[in-house]
Design an enzyme around this catalytic site. Sequence first.
Site, PDB file in Angstrom:
ATOM      1  N   HIS A   1       0.967   3.661   1.828  1.00 15.03           N
ATOM      2  CA  HIS A   1       1.803   4.603   3.409  1.00 15.03           C
ATOM      3  C   HIS A   1       3.144   4.602   2.950  1.00 15.03           C
ATOM      4  CE1 HIS A   1      -1.509   4.313   6.127  1.00 15.03           C
ATOM      5  NE2 HIS A   1      -2.426   5.284   5.080  1.00 15.03           N
TER       6      HIS A   1
ATOM      7  N   ASP B   1      -0.190  -3.432   5.990  1.00 16.07           N
ATOM      8  CA  ASP B   1      -1.221  -3.555   7.531  1.00 16.07           C
ATOM      9  C   ASP B   1      -2.087  -3.839   7.566  1.00 16.07           C
ATOM     10  OD1 ASP B   1       2.020  -1.943   7.132  1.00 16.07           O
ATOM     11  OD2 ASP B   1       1.036  -0.559   8.561  1.00 16.07           O
TER      12      ASP B   1
ATOM     13  N   HIS C   1       6.556  -4.364  12.465  1.00 20.59           N
ATOM     14  CA  HIS C   1       6.298  -3.739  12.011  1.00 20.59           C
ATOM     15  C   HIS C   1       5.697  -3.330  13.124  1.00 20.59           C
ATOM     16  CE1 HIS C   1       2.764  -1.083  10.406  1.00 20.59           C
ATOM     17  NE2 HIS C   1       3.855  -0.771   9.326  1.00 20.59           N
TER      18      HIS C   1
ATOM     19  N   HIS D   1       0.899  -0.825   0.171  1.00 22.10           N
ATOM     20  CA  HIS D   1       0.075   0.168   0.458  1.00 22.10           C
ATOM     21  C   HIS D   1       1.017   0.944   0.072  1.00 22.10           C
ATOM     22  CE1 HIS D   1       1.467  -0.434   4.160  1.00 22.10           C
ATOM     23  NE2 HIS D   1       0.507   0.652   4.711  1.00 22.10           N
TER      24      HIS D   1
ATOM     25  N   HIS E   1      -7.313  -1.733   5.854  1.00 18.76           N
ATOM     26  CA  HIS E   1      -6.088  -0.898   6.507  1.00 18.76           C
ATOM     27  C   HIS E   1      -7.071   0.610   5.580  1.00 18.76           C
ATOM     28  CE1 HIS E   1      -2.921   1.160   7.875  1.00 18.76           C
ATOM     29  NE2 HIS E   1      -2.124   0.842   7.655  1.00 18.76           N
TER      30      HIS E   1
ATOM     31  N   ASP F   1       6.251   4.567   4.830  1.00 15.15           N
ATOM     32  CA  ASP F   1       7.475   3.381   5.141  1.00 15.15           C
ATOM     33  C   ASP F   1       7.161   2.223   4.119  1.00 15.15           C
ATOM     34  OD1 ASP F   1       4.143   3.260   6.198  1.00 15.15           O
ATOM     35  OD2 ASP F   1       4.783   1.924   7.964  1.00 15.15           O
ATOM     36  N   HIS F   2       6.330   2.221   3.366  1.00 20.79           N
ATOM     37  CA  HIS F   2       5.815   0.640   2.530  1.00 20.79           C
ATOM     38  C   HIS F   2       6.463   1.012   1.304  1.00 20.79           C
ATOM     39  CE1 HIS F   2       3.941  -2.001   5.139  1.00 20.79           C
ATOM     40  NE2 HIS F   2       3.816  -1.234   6.681  1.00 20.79           N
TER      41      HIS F   2
END
Lengths: 308, 308
Positions: free
Chosen positions: A64, A212, A270, A62, A142, A66-67
């Site tokens: 976000h 997530d 995570h 996805h 999420h 941090d990914h």
Amino acid sequence: VGFTVQILGSGAALPTGQRAPSAQYLQCENRHFLIDCGEGTQMQFRRFNVKLQKIKQIFISHLHGDHFFGLPGLISTMHLLGRTQNLTIYGHPDLEKIIRGMLEVGGHKMTFEIQFVALKYDSPTLIFEDKVLEIWSFPLKHRIPTCGFMFREKPKEFQLDGEAVKEAGLLIEHFHRLKKGEDIELENGKKLNHQDFTFPPKPALSYAYCSDTKYFEDLANVVSNVDLLYHEATFTEAMLERAKTTFHSTAKQAAEIALQSKTKMLILGHFSSRYDDARLHLEEAKSIFTNSVAAEDGMLFDLRKMFS
Amino acid sequence: VGFTVQILGSGAALPTGQRAPSAQYLQCENRHFLIDCGEGTQMQFRRFNVKLQKIKQIFISHLHGDHFFGLPGLISTMHLLGRTQNLTIYGHPDLEKIIRGMLEVGGHKMTFEIQFVALKYDSPTLIFEDKVLEIWSFPLKHRIPTCGFMFREKPKEFQLDGEAVKEAGLLIEHFHRLKKGEDIELENGKKLNHQDFTFPPKPALSYAYCSDTKYFEDLANVVSNVDLLYHEATFTEAMLERAKTTFHSTAKQAAEIALQSKTKMLILGHFSSRYDDARLHLEEAKSIFTNSVAAEDGMLFDLRKMFS
């Protein structure tokens, strides 16, 4: 000929000195995959001595940061090192425009082609298949559209018993059928049972990545019977309310999915940066699902060794 | 009340285990600036214990990835940590669209405002000014539009001699004029020389950042007389041809700019990853300009201590 999963980043949105943001390196029979690509993933490749040019497919769960914030840097480095092999990136439909935009302002003519494949977020989807394995995406729950990924080896062939086939004077034409588990009738009418000339196939292994997501029971059915399950555990149960409002899971919830899915082993990861370590997460998960492990950057899981 | 420059990343396009891509942290009298922001800069902030929320202005020299791919991650972290203070980013006009695109797909409603200021690439330009310092951008010569940045303190006030003014019974209304270096005539007609009541001002210091650029003589005039000069030295003289075709400089060329500019000290950086260390660069530069230093990640330069 292995099947390994290496944790490149086990942290959540805020990187810490100990944990880089999400990234995992998968290797399955000389196929090399990257799942998620948080900022600094290319540095983690170097740190753990993984050859980044071998990666042919990247899966982004996805959008976000941090990914996926490590993707432009990883691709630039592949380019600067003279890569010619194509790269395929599976992700949200918006990803292509963003990444191409980041790369194009630099004015580089890329040395290789990038193909973007848009994920679907309504039901499990077969996104890649070859003779060795299938790769599936499946929807998670999420705050924004998010997919997990499942890597399933196809059933493997029976392994020839070299001595037995030699002794019986069998020919190459027989080998193919024996490997498929078929019995053979020779020209002289003699019937041969494949079990007398082969060893059983190595088990077909599987791995699922879930990050997530908030807890939802049906996820256990989607990842049912995978050998190894990665499930996010951003929080411990003491922060259940926070997990709910942010659409994340607690370690206990991750362990419940593991238990219901009948997986053989659970990797937690995570972890929110508010925790100094993952001891509480691990304790909480183990109370429900014993074979739980807390991910640390660099950890390597060899499925062939663990589950064969 | 200091004026410090800290190297957060001294590497070039390919990060190495020793060198992160370009980023520098400047602090001048409680003003906090970031110059360039390669991938992983937020991790370097943590590593060197620099408080990233203090940064109010960021200066991006150009849109090659090793100078700005860390920006989305840094901004996301500022947001996740609850920043409310505005942030100003100086860079190429294309930067705003790219960065906002990266952040918006995440679906976050940012907790603070970001203002983008477009740089000009034709001549030196005053881009910021307050009572303490001026900040100038100036064009460099690279493959894509690129600016260097110069930080110049304004002339400082004379420092009051506390004992002398007390002994003479002077009042606050006099202090202001004395600090400006003005003499005073009292109501009784007595003339006071400011030099008897003050110490000389601390010197106004200056710093210039030049990365990335090919060698061009006029640059020495633009950064003339800065106290501290950072100049890229991607290559050594043995790779002069490569420097020319890639629009980069050699250590010798950086030293020539330093010599001509009459700076007091030269920092070399942006070393190509092909070099194991910067010993050759430093040797080469020192043969032309003695007071040269090779940047390493984490190095801190305290201009007030070095040049006052």
